[in-house]
Design an enzyme around this catalytic site. Structure first.
Site: not given
Ligand code: MRU
Length: 312
Positions: A49, A86, A180, A221, A231-232
């Site tokens: 991920r 994804r 995470q 992302d 982002n997350k």
């Molecule tokens: O769902 P995930 O764990 O892949 O989400 C990751 C994130 O949101 C990170 O903050 C994002 O990928 C940027 S970090 C390099």
């Protein structure tokens, strides 16, 4: 293809391995990926991920598949599957498209891997200048060596400041629903010896009100052409809190996260995941659940983007 290794990904003597991030921090299990379909599954269930990492992992799998004798048509079909694994992190699509346009898949996969390491170093170099000795830093999700093949995006900036001798303290959002922050960022910071405190996501506001946060760094992302950043899930809440409390809020990302074809944040596709992730082990089984994996922070809440080329 040459051997390559990072905290969460390894290519060794023709074999591709990923560290199963779903089992961290309790177990460190490396899984061999033997087909594009397996890589799709690993990406979907977040064993692999983080926006840059899933791009590099997909590229390595395509090169491995080709090295094992897959036909050009089979490689193209695999690329289509991986591209769709994804929807939000544009790094995945960008890496797969670079592979499809390459004459030499092995060289391109090596280039994508090495470039990611370098991009992380460049972001860290620019971003760490924003951190002062003694700063208390808030971060969300995991953006370190587990989310890239280098030192990370936001966490790479934090790590560089620590390695440059700045006495920092990191507040780590646990990052509901998949933790995470609690599982992965805490694991990375512990290994690096960087002082940190774990908080649940709903504590960030109180800490800011108590003036215990000096600066916030997160990853992304996908960054739209107008500067809005996905982002997350929970990042937007942090940005709103930071704005209200006048805490500088930085988004750290490489150019591979910027999507010039996406005009604004409203155009970024947001992944929705399984209801059970929100229900957890003890939640109700029969109620409606909404589980968007990402949110969008509008550019006006972002103090600056920290890109590999500098601040924007
Ligand atoms: O769902 P995930 O764990 O892949 O989400 C990751 C994130 O949101 C990170 O903050 C994002 O990928 C940027 S970090 C390099």
């Amino acid at each position: 293809m040459k051997d390559m290794s990072s905290l969460g990904l390894r290519f060794e003597r023709g074999k591709l391995f990923v560290l199963d991030q779903q089992l961290l921090p309790h177990k460190e299990v490396w899984i061999e990926c033997k087909s594009p379909q397996e890589m799709v599954d690993l990406i979907r269930r977040l064993a692999v991920r983080g926006a840059p990492l899933i791009g590099v992992a997909a590229a390595l799998e395509l090169a491995r598949y080709h090295e094992r004798g897959a036909s050009p048509a089979a490689v193209r079909e695999a690329a289509g599957m991986l591209r769709a694994a994804r929807p939000t992190a544009v790094n995945l699509m960008a890496a797969v498209d670079r592979m499809l346009g390459a004459d030499d898949l092995a060289r391109m996969a090596e280039k994508i891997f090495d470039e990611d390491v370098e991009l992380c170093e460049n972001m860290a170099r620019h971003g760490e200048l924003l951190i002062k000795d003694g700063d208390r830093i808030l971060t969300h999700c995991n953006t370190g060596g587990l989310a890239t093949v280098g030192i990370g995006t936001a966490l790479g900036v934090i790590r560089k400041a620590f390695e440059n001798g700045k006495r920092i303290h990191v507040y780590v959002d646990e990052t509901r629903p998949l933790l995470q922050g609690a599982r992965l960022t805490a694991w990375e910071l512990g290994k690096l010896g960087i002082p940190f405190t774990l908080i649940s996501d709903n504590m960030a506001g109180m800490l800011m009100a108590q003036k215990k946060i000096d600066i916030a760094f997160v990853g992304s992302d996908r960054i739209a052409a107008n500067g809005d950043a996905a982002n997350k899930i929970g990042t937007y809440s942090v940005a709103v809190l930071a704005h209200y409390h006048r805490v500088p809020f930085y988004v750290v990302a490489p150019y591979t996260t910027v999507d010039k074809n996406c005009p604004t944040g409203a155009d970024i596709p947001i992944e929705e995941r399984n209801a059970d992730e929100v229900r957890g082990a003890s939640g109700p089984r029969d109620c409606a659940v909404y589980n968007p994996a990402f949110d969008v922070t509008p550019r006006k809440l972002i103090t600056a983007l920290v890109l590999d080329t500098g601040l924007a």
